[in-house]
Scaffold this motif. Structure first.
Motif, mmCIF file in Angstrom:
data_model
loop_
_atom_site.group_PDB
_atom_site.id
_atom_site.type_symbol
_atom_site.label_atom_id
_atom_site.label_comp_id
_atom_site.label_asym_id
_atom_site.label_seq_id
_atom_site.Cartn_x
_atom_site.Cartn_y
_atom_site.Cartn_z
ATOM 1 N N ARG A 220 0.824 -1.204 0.000
ATOM 2 C CA ARG A 220 0.000 0.000 0.000
ATOM 3 C C ARG A 220 0.865 1.263 0.000
ATOM 4 N N THR A 221 1.953 1.226 0.766
ATOM 5 C CA THR A 221 2.864 2.372 0.812
ATOM 6 C C THR A 221 3.555 2.560 -0.532
ATOM 7 N N ARG A 222 3.931 1.453 -1.177
ATOM 8 C CA ARG A 222 4.533 1.531 -2.516
ATOM 9 C C ARG A 222 3.562 2.164 -3.505
ATOM 10 N N SER A 223 2.316 1.767 -3.413
ATOM 11 C CA SER A 223 1.315 2.284 -4.347
ATOM 12 C C SER A 223 1.121 3.791 -4.187
ATOM 13 N N ARG A 224 1.233 4.276 -2.965
ATOM 14 C CA ARG A 224 1.124 5.725 -2.750
ATOM 15 C C ARG A 224 2.294 6.458 -3.408
ATOM 16 N N LEU A 225 3.482 5.850 -3.360
ATOM 17 C CA LEU A 225 4.638 6.444 -4.037
ATOM 18 C C LEU A 225 4.380 6.520 -5.536
ATOM 19 N N ILE A 226 3.824 5.461 -6.109
ATOM 20 C CA ILE A 226 3.556 5.445 -7.552
ATOM 21 C C ILE A 226 2.593 6.566 -7.928
ATOM 22 N N GLN A 227 1.610 6.825 -7.096
ATOM 23 C CA GLN A 227 0.684 7.922 -7.376
ATOM 24 C C GLN A 227 1.406 9.256 -7.343
ATOM 25 N N ARG A 228 2.345 9.416 -6.413
ATOM 26 C CA ARG A 228 3.125 10.666 -6.362
ATOM 27 C C ARG A 228 3.957 10.824 -7.633
ATOM 28 N N LEU A 229 4.499 9.723 -8.145
ATOM 29 C CA LEU A 229 5.279 9.790 -9.387
ATOM 30 C C LEU A 229 4.392 10.193 -10.566
ATOM 31 N N ARG A 230 3.182 9.659 -10.598
ATOM 32 C CA ARG A 230 2.231 10.082 -11.637
ATOM 33 C C ARG A 230 1.952 11.579 -11.518
ATOM 34 N N ASP A 231 1.750 12.037 -10.305
ATOM 35 C CA ASP A 231 1.456 13.456 -10.073
ATOM 36 C C ASP A 231 2.607 14.341 -10.523
ATOM 37 N N LYS A 232 3.832 13.804 -10.501
ATOM 38 C CA LYS A 232 5.008 14.571 -10.920
ATOM 39 C C LYS A 232 5.272 14.469 -12.414
ATOM 40 N N GLY A 233 4.435 13.713 -13.134
ATOM 41 C CA GLY A 233 4.546 13.696 -14.588
ATOM 42 C C GLY A 233 5.076 12.429 -15.218
ATOM 43 N N ILE A 234 5.337 11.382 -14.441
ATOM 44 C CA ILE A 234 5.768 10.106 -15.030
ATOM 45 C C ILE A 234 4.560 9.445 -15.690
ATOM 46 N N ILE A 235 4.688 9.107 -16.962
ATOM 47 C CA ILE A 235 3.530 8.602 -17.711
ATOM 48 C C ILE A 235 3.709 7.177 -18.219
ATOM 49 N N SER A 236 4.921 6.625 -18.179
ATOM 50 C CA SER A 236 5.140 5.272 -18.696
ATOM 51 C C SER A 236 4.564 4.251 -17.716
ATOM 52 N N GLU A 237 3.486 3.596 -18.120
ATOM 53 C CA GLU A 237 2.870 2.589 -17.254
ATOM 54 C C GLU A 237 3.800 1.392 -17.072
ATOM 55 N N GLN A 238 4.624 1.116 -18.066
ATOM 56 C CA GLN A 238 5.590 0.029 -17.936
ATOM 57 C C GLN A 238 6.568 0.313 -16.801
ATOM 58 N N VAL A 239 7.109 1.523 -16.767
ATOM 59 C CA VAL A 239 8.048 1.908 -15.714
ATOM 60 C C VAL A 239 7.357 1.929 -14.354
#
Length: 222
Positions: free
Chosen positions: A15-34
């Motif tokens: 769950r904590t990892r998933s929150r980090l991934i959302q923060r990365l999306r919010d910062k502009g990371i768009i590659s779903e593979q990455v």
């Protein structure tokens, strides 16, 4: 011990990892593979247990020997730049460090060749690769400035420390159509992330954003 801790609990949980991934999306990371590879990679096993509660912060952390594990955003950004710009069959990483960036690259490429100049760091990284069952990582204890000529040419090269200029052997070892992402330190001490591409006409370079990395040093440490 590493294998037992892969799943994580509390501040190292999925769950904590998933929150980090959302923060990365919010910062502009768009590659779903990455993003997918980063979400399933347990960053907490790459750092000292005393710092594991900070593993899923978006910040760099010390790993010993004067080195750091890069901020997750930077790992995602550098990986995304390569993934979205061309082939990822044979990839060279200069600076294995704790092995986290290597593990992300292993999830998005056919084969990763990674060089580390500091032997104790490399030994720890190898244990983590084995715990994660990464079978497409080949490692070498050596001087990253020289690259890995025996395995060249590479579709992509990623450099995880900052030189004052791009090492010539790394440019030579890029395939035609290959890309390199590398932080470079300017004369005034500022660092910028560069994306280089190699064509029949030569090398083109694009500055991506300001960054902060440890310096790229030559030689090896036993």
């Amino acid at each position: 011990m590493i294998t037992k801790n892969l799943a994580g609990i509390g501040m190292t949980s999925q769950r904590t990892r998933s929150r980090l991934i959302q923060r990365l999306r919010d910062k502009g990371i768009i590659s779903e593979q990455v993003l997918s590879v980063m979400e399933r990679t347990p960053r907490h096993i790459f750092i000292d247990e005393a710092l594991s509660h900070r593993a899923y912060e978006d910040s760099s952390l010390p790993i010993g020997m004067g080195q750091t594990i890069s901020q997750p955003y930077i790992v995602a950004r550098m990986t995304e730049l390569l993934v979205m710009s061309g082939k990822m069959n044979d990839v060279l990483e200069v600076g294995t460090g704790c092995g986290y960036q290597t593990s992300i690259l292993a999830g998005v490429s056919r084969r990763v060749y990674t060089i580390e100049r500091i032997k104790p760091l490399q030994k720890q990284a190898i244990k983590r690769f084995k715990a994660l069952n990464l079978h497409n990582v080949t490692y070498q204890h050596g001087d990253g400035y020289l690259g890995w000529a025996d395995q060249a040419p590479f579709d992509a090269i990623i450099v995880t420390a900052a030189p004052e200029q791009v090492p010539a052997p790394l440019i030579e070892q890029l395939a035609i159509g290959g890309r390199m992402v590398i932080p470079v330190t300017s004369a005034n001490g500022d660092q910028q992330l560069h994306l280089l591409e190699k064509s029949d006409e030569g090398i083109s370079s694009m500055k991506v954003e300001d960054v902060k990395f440890v310096p790229l040093l030559g030689g090896i440490v036993e």
